[in-house]
Enzyme design. Structure first.
Site, PDB file in Angstrom:
ATOM      1  N   THR A 176       0.844  -1.195   0.000  1.00 13.45           N
ATOM      2  CA  THR A 176       0.000   0.000   0.000  1.00 13.45           C
ATOM      3  C   THR A 176       0.879   1.245   0.000  1.00 13.45           C
ATOM      4  OG1 THR A 176      -1.802  -1.109   1.179  1.00 13.45           O
ATOM      5  CG2 THR A 176      -1.793   1.298   1.223  1.00 13.45           C
ATOM      6  N   PHE A 178       1.143   5.185   0.793  1.00 14.22           N
ATOM      7  CA  PHE A 178       0.556   6.220   1.629  1.00 14.22           C
ATOM      8  C   PHE A 178       1.151   7.573   1.262  1.00 14.22           C
ATOM      9  CE2 PHE A 178      -0.060   2.410   4.091  1.00 14.22           C
ATOM     10  CZ  PHE A 178      -1.220   2.612   4.823  1.00 14.22           C
TER      11      PHE A 178
END
Length: 282
Positions: A176, A178
């Site tokens: 992921t 960010f």
């Protein structure tokens, strides 16, 4: 003499969430501030309750995070850095519980399919929870011995649970991305490779997007992301979110942005920040 307050960083989820892990990895000296929603993260920074926001924007398995690109331009915040977290899923249980005891697990809806193979191999059923780290906290407060939670190992440390299995995700590359966001934009060059993120809305003329993108190609500017989404509930008003390599003061980038502006109704730079070293590995 007043006590100095440590800098704070807000994230969505409970302590032990992957957003919390991103905070610990990217800004270990800051105090994490858990928030229920992405909007809550943004409000915390704007209200002065946190200094930075940690917001997920995309995942290598599931694509962009829902609604986040709509929230970023409206947030009033600016991107100052990026961070990458490899999504490592662990099976957590109460102390003294063995893997063979687990019959059922809870986790965030997105997390469950990522460990489908492990759950099937062990005959474990599952159900979605609002938040994996929150489910870990609930399990720690219970007396359940046949139920587990899929979450990060950080959640186990925080809530006093045991890790029965690590790295049980089906996809080893699951990562992921960010964005760290602050109230003020930082235009200083803070790395060898700088990234610029901006949003724009093209004018309602034939081939507007094609013409708008031409400046990046002719000036040799690498565009690493271009995504579209509807704005204002209209099928004709489309806003685009883009990441490019380079700084707005670089001559090729400056020329490309000037050409882009000619074909747009609006153009807003959301942030100028250094490319993270992990970017080249994902």
């Amino acid at each position: 003499m007043s006590e100095e307050i440590a800098p704070r960083i807000a994230f969505q989820g409970a302590l032990g969430a992957y957003g919390h892990e991103a905070c610990l990895k990217a800004r270990p000296g800051m105090t994490p501030v858990p928030c229920t929603t992405f909007e809550g993260v943004i409000r915390a920074v704007r209200a002065g309750e946190a200094d930075l926001a940690m917001l997920p924007v995309e995942n290598t398995t599931y694509g962009r995070v829902a609604d986040i690109h709509r929230l970023l331009p409206e947030s009033g915040l600016h991107i100052v850095a990026e961070a990458f977290v490899r999504v490592r899923i662990a099976l957590l249980a109460r102390p003294g519980v063995a893997l063979g005891d687990i019959k059922h697990v809870r986790a965030h809806l997105v997390l469950l399919p990522q460990a489908r193979r492990f759950l099937e191999e062990h005959g474990i059923t599952s159900e979605p929870a609002a938040d994996s780290a929150g489910a870990a906290a609930e399990l720690a407060a219970s007396t359940l011995t046949h139920e587990g939670v899929l979450a990060s190992a950080v959640a186990a440390d925080i809530h006093g649970l045991e890790v029965l299995a690590r790295d049980i995700e089906d996809q080893e590359h699951n990562t992921t991305r960010f964005l760290l966001m602050a109230p003020d934009i930082d235009l200083t060059r803070r790395g060898d490779t700088m990234l610029t993120t901006f949003v724009f809305e093209v004018r309602n003329i034939p081939a507007a997007l094609y013409k708008a993108m031409g400046g990046f190609a002719t000036n040799g500017v690498n565009m690493t992301k271009l995504e579209s989404y509807m704005v204002g509930g209209s099928f004709t008003a489309t806003q685009f979110y883009a990441d490019i390599e380079g700084h707005p003061e670089d001559p090729p980038v400056r020329r490309a942005l000037e050409e882009l502006a000619y074909f747009t109704n609006s153009l807003e730079i959301l942030g100028v920040y250094p490319a993270h070293p992990d970017r080249s590995e994902d």
